[in-house]
Design a protein around this motif. Structure first.
Motif, mmCIF file in Angstrom:
data_model
loop_
_atom_site.group_PDB
_atom_site.id
_atom_site.type_symbol
_atom_site.label_atom_id
_atom_site.label_comp_id
_atom_site.label_asym_id
_atom_site.label_seq_id
_atom_site.Cartn_x
_atom_site.Cartn_y
_atom_site.Cartn_z
ATOM 1 N N VAL A 22 -45.347 22.536 -16.433
ATOM 2 C CA VAL A 22 -44.746 24.196 -16.173
ATOM 3 C C VAL A 22 -43.630 24.302 -18.045
ATOM 4 O O VAL A 22 -43.372 25.222 -18.499
ATOM 5 N N ILE A 23 -43.482 23.111 -17.696
ATOM 6 C CA ILE A 23 -42.198 22.388 -19.039
ATOM 7 C C ILE A 23 -43.185 23.088 -20.478
ATOM 8 O O ILE A 23 -42.739 23.803 -21.529
ATOM 9 N N ASN A 24 -44.234 22.800 -20.290
ATOM 10 C CA ASN A 24 -45.185 22.484 -21.713
ATOM 11 C C ASN A 24 -45.378 24.183 -21.893
ATOM 12 O O ASN A 24 -45.413 24.432 -23.057
ATOM 13 N N ILE A 25 -45.766 25.005 -20.594
ATOM 14 C CA ILE A 25 -46.131 26.396 -21.254
ATOM 15 C C ILE A 25 -45.130 27.152 -21.873
ATOM 16 O O ILE A 25 -45.594 27.645 -22.490
ATOM 17 N N LEU A 26 -43.989 26.813 -21.047
ATOM 18 C CA LEU A 26 -42.851 27.278 -21.477
ATOM 19 C C LEU A 26 -42.278 27.405 -23.741
ATOM 20 O O LEU A 26 -42.516 28.151 -23.936
ATOM 21 N N SER A 27 -42.851 25.822 -23.799
ATOM 22 C CA SER A 27 -42.736 25.686 -25.298
ATOM 23 C C SER A 27 -43.916 26.337 -26.325
ATOM 24 O O SER A 27 -43.674 27.132 -27.416
ATOM 25 N N VAL A 28 -44.961 26.073 -25.288
ATOM 26 C CA VAL A 28 -46.079 27.366 -25.839
ATOM 27 C C VAL A 28 -45.509 28.545 -25.624
ATOM 28 O O VAL A 28 -46.320 29.667 -27.255
ATOM 29 N N ILE A 29 -45.474 29.203 -25.368
ATOM 30 C CA ILE A 29 -44.419 30.059 -25.189
ATOM 31 C C ILE A 29 -43.451 30.589 -26.633
ATOM 32 O O ILE A 29 -43.504 31.988 -26.890
ATOM 33 N N SER A 30 -42.265 29.837 -25.823
ATOM 34 C CA SER A 30 -41.530 30.206 -27.068
ATOM 35 C C SER A 30 -41.697 29.483 -28.393
ATOM 36 O O SER A 30 -41.563 30.498 -29.666
ATOM 37 N N GLY A 31 -43.075 28.922 -28.981
ATOM 38 C CA GLY A 31 -43.725 28.521 -30.344
ATOM 39 C C GLY A 31 -44.656 30.149 -30.748
ATOM 40 O O GLY A 31 -44.265 29.702 -31.472
ATOM 41 N N THR A 55 -33.718 29.178 -21.222
ATOM 42 C CA THR A 55 -33.366 28.550 -20.372
ATOM 43 C C THR A 55 -34.461 28.640 -18.853
ATOM 44 O O THR A 55 -33.653 27.817 -18.406
ATOM 45 N N LEU A 56 -35.301 29.247 -18.819
ATOM 46 C CA LEU A 56 -36.144 28.917 -17.730
ATOM 47 C C LEU A 56 -36.816 27.517 -17.986
ATOM 48 O O LEU A 56 -36.787 26.767 -16.608
ATOM 49 N N ALA A 57 -36.756 26.573 -18.907
ATOM 50 C CA ALA A 57 -36.867 25.837 -19.552
ATOM 51 C C ALA A 57 -36.137 24.550 -18.957
ATOM 52 O O ALA A 57 -36.411 23.664 -18.201
ATOM 53 N N ASP A 58 -34.961 24.855 -18.956
ATOM 54 C CA ASP A 58 -33.604 24.396 -18.887
ATOM 55 C C ASP A 58 -33.723 24.494 -17.434
ATOM 56 O O ASP A 58 -33.292 23.670 -16.857
ATOM 57 N N SER A 59 -34.304 24.982 -16.510
ATOM 58 C CA SER A 59 -33.862 25.313 -14.949
ATOM 59 C C SER A 59 -35.017 24.267 -14.690
ATOM 60 O O SER A 59 -34.866 24.075 -13.370
ATOM 61 N N CYS A 60 -35.890 24.538 -15.385
ATOM 62 C CA CYS A 60 -37.324 23.641 -14.756
ATOM 63 C C CYS A 60 -36.982 22.121 -15.252
ATOM 64 O O CYS A 60 -37.485 21.294 -13.617
ATOM 65 N N SER A 61 -36.212 21.676 -16.244
ATOM 66 C CA SER A 61 -35.619 20.586 -16.414
ATOM 67 C C SER A 61 -34.937 19.893 -15.238
ATOM 68 O O SER A 61 -35.078 18.905 -14.605
ATOM 69 N N MET A 261 -47.074 18.586 -27.936
ATOM 70 C CA MET A 261 -46.253 19.637 -27.402
ATOM 71 C C MET A 261 -45.399 18.624 -26.458
ATOM 72 O O MET A 261 -44.510 18.345 -26.415
ATOM 73 N N GLY A 262 -46.224 17.499 -25.628
ATOM 74 C CA GLY A 262 -46.183 17.226 -23.856
ATOM 75 C C GLY A 262 -44.777 15.506 -24.880
ATOM 76 O O GLY A 262 -45.045 15.020 -25.810
ATOM 77 N N GLY A 263 -45.051 15.598 -23.805
ATOM 78 C CA GLY A 263 -43.932 13.867 -24.435
ATOM 79 C C GLY A 263 -44.255 12.259 -23.460
ATOM 80 O O GLY A 263 -43.537 11.857 -23.576
ATOM 81 N N GLY A 264 -45.608 12.858 -23.532
ATOM 82 C CA GLY A 264 -46.465 11.297 -22.558
ATOM 83 C C GLY A 264 -46.097 11.427 -21.451
ATOM 84 O O GLY A 264 -45.882 9.895 -21.100
ATOM 85 N N PHE A 265 -46.650 11.847 -20.727
ATOM 86 C CA PHE A 265 -45.831 11.664 -19.002
ATOM 87 C C PHE A 265 -47.223 12.092 -18.109
ATOM 88 O O PHE A 265 -47.020 12.076 -17.068
ATOM 89 N N GLY A 266 -48.232 12.648 -18.840
ATOM 90 C CA GLY A 266 -49.463 13.106 -18.075
ATOM 91 C C GLY A 266 -49.908 11.838 -17.155
ATOM 92 O O GLY A 266 -49.802 12.029 -16.041
ATOM 93 N N LEU A 267 -50.000 10.491 -18.210
ATOM 94 C CA LEU A 267 -50.505 9.582 -16.846
ATOM 95 C C LEU A 267 -49.314 8.853 -16.541
ATOM 96 O O LEU A 267 -49.818 8.452 -15.065
#
Length: 308
Positions: A22-31, A55-61, A261-267
């Motif tokens: 979800v944070i990744n999608i918010l990053s795409v929207i922001s970008g 703000t939404l990304a912070d709430s997600c985190s 845009m990810g942080g290497g968390f998928g796996l």
């Protein structure tokens, strides 16, 4: 290779794993919004909705459920498109490339994916541990919408096709099959597992150059759920396979030359939740030949009794 690592993750990192798509999608929207902002003199119209995205990304985190409600999400979407309408009325530079209509279409497609992710997330919060039932054709259809949004967000760098006779040089060829011995060929799984599957498919695309092939299969038989995704991409160095599930770790052959845009968390996310579901995970990979990931999860008796 069966992965048997003992993950050492903090509660904050677990929250990041649950929320990271979800944070990744918010990053795409922001970008996307920042791209629009760079092309207009009316930057004041876009800055507030970028702030809302952050703000939404912070709430997600922080997993702040008070900041992630249906009302707040609807207000965010409404604010974004209201800002775009106002910007268009102020003579947005239509001769720019990509055009304003393309920006708007991209955001519409991204928000459609975002809405689905958020509804699934809210459902998981309300009913943790629930296994849901899906029509197999609809399940594949949902993923084709996901691929379409992914393709549109690439801004013409690649396309995704399901027919080898139509594949062009920079197209990804995708095969996606789902089979089940349950009633009406339905499959059932927790929504977090659907999220994991999306992440692994997105990784297969990300780490395979355009023109590559991605094979995806789901089989639900004999009270077990099995998922396989295989690509012919960059692969993982053999001595790193057992470590790529660690938090934030990416293969040394891609971490500096594949834009993400990810942080290497998928796996890490996949392995963590597969273990939580009493499942197993295998990663087979050869450098410059591709990667195959297999997940097997037993279906609880209570689920079989409910849906079987």
């Amino acid at each position: 290779m069966e992965i048997t690592s003992e993950l050492s993750v903090t509660s904050e990192q677990i929250a990041s794993l649950e929320m990271h798509s979800v944070i990744n999608i918010l990053s795409v929207i922001s970008g996307q919004l920042r791209l629009i902002q760079m092309e207009t003199e009316n930057q004041d119209l876009i800055e507030p909705v970028i702030d809302m995205s952050n703000t939404l990304a912070d709430s997600c985190s922080s997993k702040d459920k008070r900041g992630l409600t249906l009302e707040s999400l609807r207000e965010f979407r409404k604010a974004v498109f209201s800002a775009l309408d106002e910007l268009e009325s102020r003579n947005y530079p239509h001769n720019s490339r990509p055009s304003f209509s393309e920006h708007k279409e991209n955001l519409t497609n991204i928000f459609n994916v975002f809405d689905v992710r958020m509804m699934e997330l809210l459902h998981r919060w309300e009913s943790p541990g629930t296994w849901d039932s899906f029509n197999s054709k609809s399940f594949v259809g949902d993923f084709k919408k996901f691929f379409y949004a992914m393709e549109k967000n690439s801004k013409g760098r690649y396309k995704i096709t399901y027919n080898i006779a139509e594949q062009k040089e920079t197209d990804y060829l995708v095969h996606f099959a789902v089979n089940s011995d349950a009633k009406d060929n339905r499959i059932y799984l927790p929504l977090i597992l659907k999220d994991v599957i999306r992440d692994l498919i997105a990784n297969a695309r990300k780490y395979t150059p355009p023109g590559g092939e991605i094979n995806i299969g789901i089989s639900q038989k004999n009270q077990a759920f099995k998922f396989v995704v295989e690509d012919n991409g960059y692969g993982i160095p053999e001595d790193e396979i057992s470590n790529v599930v660690e938090f934030g770790v990416r293969g040394s052959n891609v971490k500096d030359n594949v834009r993400t845009m990810g942080g290497g968390f998928g796996l890490t996310k996949a392995y963590f939740f597969v273990k939580e579901l009493d499942g197993k995970m295998w990663i087979d990979s050869k450098l410059n030949e591709g990667t195959k990931i297999i997940i097997k999860i037993p279906i609880p008796d209570r689920v079989n009794k409910k849906f079987g």
